[in-house]
Design a protein around this motif. Structure first.
Motif, PDB file in Angstrom:
ATOM      1  N   GLY A  99       0.906  -0.705  -0.271  1.00 52.65           N
ATOM      2  CA  GLY A  99      -0.070  -0.016  -0.217  1.00 52.65           C
ATOM      3  C   GLY A  99       0.703   1.066  -0.191  1.00 52.65           C
ATOM      4  N   PHE A 100       1.788   1.267   0.765  1.00 55.97           N
ATOM      5  CA  PHE A 100       2.765   1.951   0.844  1.00 55.97           C
ATOM      6  C   PHE A 100       3.615   3.171  -0.596  1.00 55.97           C
ATOM      7  N   GLN A 101       4.022   1.654  -1.426  1.00 53.03           N
ATOM      8  CA  GLN A 101       5.042   1.487  -2.262  1.00 53.03           C
ATOM      9  C   GLN A 101       3.404   2.412  -3.807  1.00 53.03           C
ATOM     10  N   HIS A 102       2.199   1.595  -3.524  1.00 56.46           N
ATOM     11  CA  HIS A 102       1.623   2.020  -4.099  1.00 56.46           C
ATOM     12  C   HIS A 102       0.880   3.377  -4.415  1.00 56.46           C
ATOM     13  N   ALA A 103       0.843   4.376  -2.355  1.00 52.38           N
ATOM     14  CA  ALA A 103       0.439   5.532  -2.453  1.00 52.38           C
ATOM     15  C   ALA A 103       1.281   6.132  -3.371  1.00 52.38           C
ATOM     16  N   LEU A 104       2.865   6.283  -3.262  1.00 56.01           N
ATOM     17  CA  LEU A 104       3.609   6.714  -3.643  1.00 56.01           C
ATOM     18  C   LEU A 104       3.652   6.516  -5.201  1.00 56.01           C
ATOM     19  N   LEU A 105       3.429   5.689  -5.916  1.00 55.81           N
ATOM     20  CA  LEU A 105       2.951   5.407  -7.476  1.00 55.81           C
ATOM     21  C   LEU A 105       1.711   6.441  -7.707  1.00 55.81           C
ATOM     22  N   GLU A 106       1.231   5.996  -7.154  1.00 58.41           N
ATOM     23  CA  GLU A 106      -0.493   7.044  -7.308  1.00 58.41           C
ATOM     24  C   GLU A 106       0.039   8.568  -7.383  1.00 58.41           C
ATOM     25  N   TYR A 107       0.917   8.879  -6.665  1.00 58.33           N
ATOM     26  CA  TYR A 107       0.962  10.524  -6.574  1.00 58.33           C
ATOM     27  C   TYR A 107       2.205  10.309  -7.869  1.00 58.33           C
ATOM     28  N   PRO A 129      12.193   2.724 -12.849  1.00 55.01           N
ATOM     29  CA  PRO A 129      10.700   2.078 -11.701  1.00 55.01           C
ATOM     30  C   PRO A 129      10.567   3.409 -10.893  1.00 55.01           C
ATOM     31  N   LEU A 130       9.825   4.163 -10.068  1.00 52.57           N
ATOM     32  CA  LEU A 130       9.495   4.520  -9.344  1.00 52.57           C
ATOM     33  C   LEU A 130      10.037   3.187  -7.937  1.00 52.57           C
ATOM     34  N   ILE A 131       9.493   2.358  -8.164  1.00 51.03           N
ATOM     35  CA  ILE A 131       9.714   1.238  -6.887  1.00 51.03           C
ATOM     36  C   ILE A 131      10.229  -0.263  -7.711  1.00 51.03           C
ATOM     37  N   TYR A 170      11.291  -4.453  -1.972  1.00 52.01           N
ATOM     38  CA  TYR A 170      10.528  -3.278  -2.745  1.00 52.01           C
ATOM     39  C   TYR A 170      10.448  -2.053  -2.319  1.00 52.01           C
ATOM     40  N   GLY A 171      10.853  -0.862  -2.261  1.00 52.48           N
ATOM     41  CA  GLY A 171      10.706  -0.024  -2.141  1.00 52.48           C
ATOM     42  C   GLY A 171      11.138   1.430  -3.030  1.00 52.48           C
ATOM     43  N   PRO A 172      11.147   2.363  -2.942  1.00 58.56           N
ATOM     44  CA  PRO A 172      11.231   3.564  -3.472  1.00 58.56           C
ATOM     45  C   PRO A 172      12.529   4.035  -3.775  1.00 58.56           C
ATOM     46  N   ALA A 173      12.695   4.208  -5.391  1.00 57.55           N
ATOM     47  CA  ALA A 173      14.328   4.390  -5.343  1.00 57.55           C
ATOM     48  C   ALA A 173      14.397   5.357  -5.500  1.00 57.55           C
ATOM     49  N   PRO A 174      16.144   6.100  -4.521  1.00 60.95           N
ATOM     50  CA  PRO A 174      15.794   7.685  -4.174  1.00 60.95           C
ATOM     51  C   PRO A 174      16.169   8.399  -5.220  1.00 60.95           C
ATOM     52  N   ALA A 175      16.121   7.754  -6.853  1.00 61.37           N
ATOM     53  CA  ALA A 175      16.589   9.587  -7.181  1.00 61.37           C
ATOM     54  C   ALA A 175      15.149  10.275  -7.422  1.00 61.37           C
ATOM     55  N   HIS A 176      14.357   9.957  -7.615  1.00 61.88           N
ATOM     56  CA  HIS A 176      12.411   9.801  -7.849  1.00 61.88           C
ATOM     57  C   HIS A 176      11.982  10.713  -6.169  1.00 61.88           C
ATOM     58  N   LEU A 177      12.861  10.733  -5.564  1.00 64.11           N
ATOM     59  CA  LEU A 177      11.805  10.965  -3.913  1.00 64.11           C
ATOM     60  C   LEU A 177      12.177  12.428  -4.417  1.00 64.11           C
ATOM     61  N   SER A 188       8.917  11.640   5.925  1.00 58.62           N
ATOM     62  CA  SER A 188       8.601  11.864   7.504  1.00 58.62           C
ATOM     63  C   SER A 188       8.631  10.780   7.962  1.00 58.62           C
ATOM     64  N   GLY A 189       9.447  10.002   7.595  1.00 59.65           N
ATOM     65  CA  GLY A 189      10.030   8.678   8.519  1.00 59.65           C
ATOM     66  C   GLY A 189      11.160   8.386   7.758  1.00 59.65           C
ATOM     67  N   HIS A 190      12.338   7.339   8.337  1.00 61.06           N
ATOM     68  CA  HIS A 190      13.175   7.081   7.781  1.00 61.06           C
ATOM     69  C   HIS A 190      13.533   6.390   8.665  1.00 61.06           C
ATOM     70  N   ASP A 191      14.600   5.063   7.679  1.00 62.98           N
ATOM     71  CA  ASP A 191      15.439   4.097   8.676  1.00 62.98           C
ATOM     72  C   ASP A 191      17.371   4.360   9.561  1.00 62.98           C
ATOM     73  N   GLU A 192      17.500   3.782   9.476  1.00 59.38           N
ATOM     74  CA  GLU A 192      18.947   3.921  10.298  1.00 59.38           C
ATOM     75  C   GLU A 192      20.182   4.727   9.178  1.00 59.38           C
ATOM     76  N   ASP A 193      19.181   4.393   7.725  1.00 56.28           N
ATOM     77  CA  ASP A 193      20.729   4.462   7.242  1.00 56.28           C
ATOM     78  C   ASP A 193      20.165   5.605   6.485  1.00 56.28           C
ATOM     79  N   GLY A 194      18.560   6.076   6.412  1.00 55.71           N
ATOM     80  CA  GLY A 194      17.481   7.316   5.886  1.00 55.71           C
ATOM     81  C   GLY A 194      17.155   7.263   4.720  1.00 55.71           C
ATOM     82  N   GLN A 195      17.278   5.762   4.573  1.00 58.87           N
ATOM     83  CA  GLN A 195      16.390   5.293   3.705  1.00 58.87           C
ATOM     84  C   GLN A 195      14.952   5.329   4.082  1.00 58.87           C
ATOM     85  N   VAL A 196      13.952   6.330   3.297  1.00 57.37           N
ATOM     86  CA  VAL A 196      12.404   6.213   3.165  1.00 57.37           C
ATOM     87  C   VAL A 196      11.044   5.530   3.727  1.00 57.37           C
TER      88      VAL A 196
END
Length: 265
Positions: A99-107, A129-131, A170-177, A188-196
């Motif tokens: 659902g997260f992945q497709h929310a980003l894709l829809e946006y 790909p975005l995801i 699968y997750g968002p490709a940083p280049a598209h963020l 608004s939320g990231h892991d310890e490596d800074g990934q969204v």
């Protein structure tokens, strides 16, 4: 005697007994009602039918939309349609994992104008790909997530950081963020490596998406704070609708109740 308002929530996903997040839903609904007084009347809507439900206006009559894990979905278009209805109609929304992945894709497609934005799981031949596949799979992984101060994510969690469980590759490709952020989506939320790991939409009553699966929190007897926050937003919406001038009742969709609907996958 005052009766607690009952909110109607659409659970969008291809229900399966093999997806642990799906099997947790009845327990979470029971716990929300008994522990928190948040009563949700839940309907499963398979992704294959969600596009038609969106076009017919049925989805817009719910008090919340939750796009659940379980990708690849039977219908990418159906999942995207559910996200779009919740975003445009200002319906409380939660997207978890797929659902997260497709929310980003829809946006990306409908707000940023990136018509070619793709999900590599659905379109493995996509050039950019975005995801995309994660460098390290998060299947069975648990990790720390930090929220931005003042974000909806922080408010929902009630804390600046949280240990969360994943089951995704699968997750968002940083280049598209940056493009998503430039068009108003808050990462608004990231892991310890800074990934969204969390995204939200400022100005929307409640629009939150997490790559982790809050359904897997604990043993299911105490709903994750984000699940509780979605339920509270749904109940607040139905309470507001109840105080508005009377209108024709919404039709009940054909999808099954959360505890008794048919398995679709």
């Amino acid at each position: 005697m005052t009766t607690a308002p009952i909110a109607r929530i659409a659970l969008v996903g291809d229900r399966s007994p093999h997806v642990k997040s799906h099997t947790r839903i009845p327990l979470l609904l029971d716990s929300l009602a008994s522990r928190d007084g948040l009563v949700l009347d839940a309907y499963w809507i398979p992704t294959g039918g969600a596009r038609a439900e969106a076009a017919a206006g049925t989805l817009a009559r719910f008090d919340a939309v939750w796009v659940l894990p379980g990708s690849p979905y039977a219908s990418e278009a159906g999942a995207l349609a559910a996200v779009r209805v919740a975003r445009e109609e200002r319906i409380p929304f939660l997207g978890t994992c797929g659902g997260f992945q497709h929310a980003l894709l829809e946006y990306a497609r409908n707000v940023c104008g990136l018509a070619g934005a793709a999900h590599a799981e659905n379109d493995p031949g996509a050039a950019d790909p975005l995801i995309a596949p994660l460098a390290c799979s998060l299947v069975g992984h648990e990790g720390l997530v930090r929220c931005e101060p003042g974000s909806l994510a922080e408010a929902a969690l009630g804390a600046e950081r949280s240990m969360e469980r994943y089951h995704c590759s699968y997750g968002p490709a940083p280049a598209h963020l940056p493009e998503l952020a430039a068009h108003g989506l808050r990462l608004s939320g990231h892991d310890e490596d800074g990934q969204v790991r969390i995204a939200e939409l400022p100005g929307h009553p409640f629009f939150l998406a997490t790559l982790f699966q809050p359904e897997l929190h604990g043993d299911g007897s105490r709903p994750h704070p984000i699940v509780r926050a979605l339920a509270a937003a749904a109940v607040a919406r139905t309470s507001g609708r109840a105080s508005a001038p009377a209108s024709a009742p919404a039709p009940v969709p054909a999808a099954g109740l959360a505890g008794s609907g048919p398995t679709t996958r």
